[in-house]
Motif scaffolding. Structure first.
Motif, PDB file in Angstrom:
ATOM      1  N   UNK A 310      -3.223 -61.545 -92.176  1.00 32.99           N
ATOM      2  CA  UNK A 310      -1.845 -61.746 -92.640  1.00 32.99           C
ATOM      3  C   UNK A 310      -1.125 -62.789 -91.786  1.00 32.99           C
ATOM      4  N   UNK A 311      -1.314 -62.743 -90.472  1.00 34.44           N
ATOM      5  CA  UNK A 311      -0.626 -63.698 -89.600  1.00 34.44           C
ATOM      6  C   UNK A 311      -1.114 -65.125 -89.833  1.00 34.44           C
ATOM      7  N   UNK A 312      -2.331 -65.292 -90.367  1.00 27.33           N
ATOM      8  CA  UNK A 312      -2.849 -66.636 -90.628  1.00 27.33           C
ATOM      9  C   UNK A 312      -2.044 -67.354 -91.703  1.00 27.33           C
ATOM     10  N   UNK A 313      -1.261 -66.616 -92.481  1.00 27.31           N
ATOM     11  CA  UNK A 313      -0.406 -67.219 -93.495  1.00 27.31           C
ATOM     12  C   UNK A 313       0.980 -67.548 -92.939  1.00 27.31           C
ATOM     13  N   UNK A 314       1.175 -67.376 -91.632  1.00 25.84           N
ATOM     14  CA  UNK A 314       2.441 -67.748 -91.013  1.00 25.84           C
ATOM     15  C   UNK A 314       3.441 -66.629 -90.881  1.00 25.84           C
ATOM     16  N   UNK A 315       2.986 -65.377 -90.868  1.00 24.81           N
ATOM     17  CA  UNK A 315       3.895 -64.234 -90.740  1.00 24.81           C
ATOM     18  C   UNK A 315       3.870 -63.686 -89.324  1.00 24.81           C
ATOM     19  N   UNK A 316       5.022 -63.234 -88.865  1.00 23.94           N
ATOM     20  CA  UNK A 316       5.091 -62.461 -87.622  1.00 23.94           C
ATOM     21  C   UNK A 316       4.726 -61.018 -87.959  1.00 23.94           C
ATOM     22  N   UNK A 368       8.555 -65.920 -91.219  1.00 19.03           N
ATOM     23  CA  UNK A 368       9.139 -66.470 -89.996  1.00 19.03           C
ATOM     24  C   UNK A 368      10.604 -66.853 -90.155  1.00 19.03           C
ATOM     25  N   UNK A 369      10.991 -67.324 -91.331  1.00 22.05           N
ATOM     26  CA  UNK A 369      12.364 -67.801 -91.518  1.00 22.05           C
ATOM     27  C   UNK A 369      13.326 -66.709 -91.954  1.00 22.05           C
ATOM     28  N   UNK A 370      12.838 -65.498 -92.173  1.00 19.67           N
ATOM     29  CA  UNK A 370      13.719 -64.421 -92.622  1.00 19.67           C
ATOM     30  C   UNK A 370      14.537 -63.877 -91.441  1.00 19.67           C
ATOM     31  N   UNK A 371      15.801 -63.538 -91.668  1.00 15.37           N
ATOM     32  CA  UNK A 371      16.631 -63.022 -90.565  1.00 15.37           C
ATOM     33  C   UNK A 371      16.080 -61.750 -89.937  1.00 15.37           C
ATOM     34  N   UNK A 372      15.237 -61.025 -90.649  1.00 14.40           N
ATOM     35  CA  UNK A 372      14.675 -59.803 -90.081  1.00 14.40           C
ATOM     36  C   UNK A 372      13.764 -60.119 -88.908  1.00 14.40           C
ATOM     37  N   UNK A 373      13.106 -61.281 -88.931  1.00 17.55           N
ATOM     38  CA  UNK A 373      12.250 -61.659 -87.807  1.00 17.55           C
ATOM     39  C   UNK A 373      13.083 -61.876 -86.546  1.00 17.55           C
ATOM     40  N   UNK A 374      14.199 -62.588 -86.689  1.00 11.88           N
ATOM     41  CA  UNK A 374      15.089 -62.795 -85.546  1.00 11.88           C
ATOM     42  C   UNK A 374      15.688 -61.480 -85.069  1.00 11.88           C
ATOM     43  N   UNK A 375      15.999 -60.603 -86.016  1.00 13.74           N
ATOM     44  CA  UNK A 375      16.555 -59.286 -85.682  1.00 13.74           C
ATOM     45  C   UNK A 375      15.571 -58.506 -84.807  1.00 13.74           C
TER      46      UNK A 375
END
Length: 434
Positions: A310-316, A368-375
């Motif tokens: 899953x992370x290989x697609x650019x997800x945290x 990565x660009x979703x505000x939940x990642x920064x949260x």
């Protein structure tokens, strides 16, 4: 399997977008004025009749240098402070000192392993970390919408796909009252599912698509019959249908924004994820939650493979935990978010997949660009990272912010209580990205 959408639902994906949004109390995106951020330069000047003295030129030069320095500093200050709150320095740019960032990553890894070792039971599915994470995701989305519909993660037409409805893991005494009803478990599970969806405000914000086991389908349809923009479908069984197949139909006909996917079906996690390559690569998946039972030796590699896939697609990717709070007024147990362990980009550790701990873990992948990642990286991280104006990363581990656990909650206690059971099965083949 054909995908028949009732007219009341299929109409949501066509026609005027404003009428679709009105069902959720949302508004259309405000228009963007391409000239709103432009600058006009209409300066005119005439020749001065008086010569400029050398002292004035020196003063002007010094002031110009000072202004240029401050302009450059303040222009990058917001960049470092806003985008710098990230566990691994995502979007921090080249100015970040790699040595300081690597040092923070190493501290974070040790802190996470230590917290998991002493709070292992907080990561079990019985603590409802999956629903705690779901509530946080939609809370961050709602906050982004308040800041403006053009903010990242604040799309006004989201979707929610649920594969299964979960498993009712409450205290056995609650089941005794329904021991004469063969459908008691399924009914309690569906009631629990609907209650958690309401608590997370999913029905209020998104079109929802629930795929139910065939034997539970009539009860699931009845449980959600009165909920607008909610579609219940039987879980596909043919080999030609994958999660990508259903995702493509939904994303192309009904939902225009990002989609949240929650997988409840256990033992088929790797198969479902392997059939979701197109969806993960589409950029339309804002968040993904799945469960992974780690009860046998082959599960250890399966979990690591799934995280890497899953992370290989650019997800945290994170491992979620929850703390039990006091009971509410309805005498129901309430769980609050605790630490979220980041697993991708070098922070994985085999401690999270000890086979004889008998845990069912909850894994969350966030765009990565979703505000939940920064949260998550700023509020639920063991060691939040900040970057100063010189590009030096610093971190302070704050494990005390997440509470203490009893001794019988530790990983050591769970391991000694559950002897290793090796099924003798072959290792599961790693997932591959094509």
């Amino acid at each position: 399997m054909s995908f028949e959408i009732p007219s009341s639902v299929s109409s949501l994906g066509s026609g005027n977008g404003g009428s679709n949004l009105s069902m959720f109390g949302l508004q259309d995106r405000p228009g963007v004025n391409p000239q709103a951020s432009g600058y006009s330069s209409g300066f005119t000047g005439g020749k001065s009749s008086k010569a400029t003295s050398p002292v004035t030129l020196v003063v002007v030069f010094i002031l110009g240098v000072f202004a240029a320095y401050n302009l450059g500093f303040y222009a990058t200050l917001g960049f470092h402070e806003t985008e710098g709150v990230s566990l691994l320095g995502d979007n921090l740019g080249r100015a970040v000192n790699s040595a300081s960032l690597a040092s923070c990553n190493e501290r974070t890894k040790h802190a996470q392993v230590g917290f998991f070792s002493s709070h292992a039971c907080w990561f079990n599915i019985s603590r409802r970390p999956d629903w705690v994470a779901t509530r946080l995701f939609f809370q961050s989305r709602s906050e982004a919408m308040k800041r403006g519909l053009d903010a990242a993660g604040s799309d006004d037409k989201c979707g929610f796909i649920s594969i299964g409805t979960g498993q009712y893991d409450d205290h056995p005494s609650n089941m005794n009252a329904y021991r004469n009803d063969p459908d008691a478990g399924a009914k309690l599970q569906l009631d629990d599912y609907v209650a958690n969806m309401r608590a997370a405000a999913v029905f209020d914000q998104c079109y929802t698509f629930t795929y139910s086991l065939e034997k539970e389908l009539p009860m699931a349809q009845q449980a959600m019959a009165g909920i607008k923009s909610s579609l219940v479908r039987p879980l596909w069984r043919d080999a030609d249908t994958t999660l990508d197949t259903e995702f493509s139909k939904i994303s192309s006909t009904i939902v225009e924004g990002t989609i949240f996917v929650k997988i409840h079906i256990r033992a088929y996690e790797s198969d479902l994820l392997a059939g979701f390559k197109t969806g993960l690569a589409s950029g339309r998946v804002g968040g993904l939650i799945w469960e992974r039972a780690v009860t046998q030796s082959e599960h250890v590699r399966s979990l690591k493979d799934e995280v890497e896939f899953v992370s290989s697609f650019g997800y945290a990717v994170y491992l979620a935990s929850a703390e039990e709070a006091e009971m509410n007024q309805q005498f129901q147990r309430v769980y609050t978010p605790s630490g979220f362990m980041r697993l991708d980009r070098g922070l994985w550790d085999n401690t999270y997949a000890v086979a004889n701990a008998n845990l069912v873990l909850t894994i969350i992948a966030v765009q990565q660009t979703h505000p939940f990642r920064s949260f998550l990286d700023s509020r639920q991280s063991m060691c939040p990272i900040t970057v100063d104006k010189k590009g030096t990363a610093s971190c302070e581990c704050v494990l005390e912010n997440f509470g203490g656990a009893a001794d019988d909650c530790s990983l050591a206690h769970l391991v000694t209580r559950n002897p290793l059971q090796n099924s003798g099965q072959e290792w599961r083949q790693p997932l591959s990205v094509q």
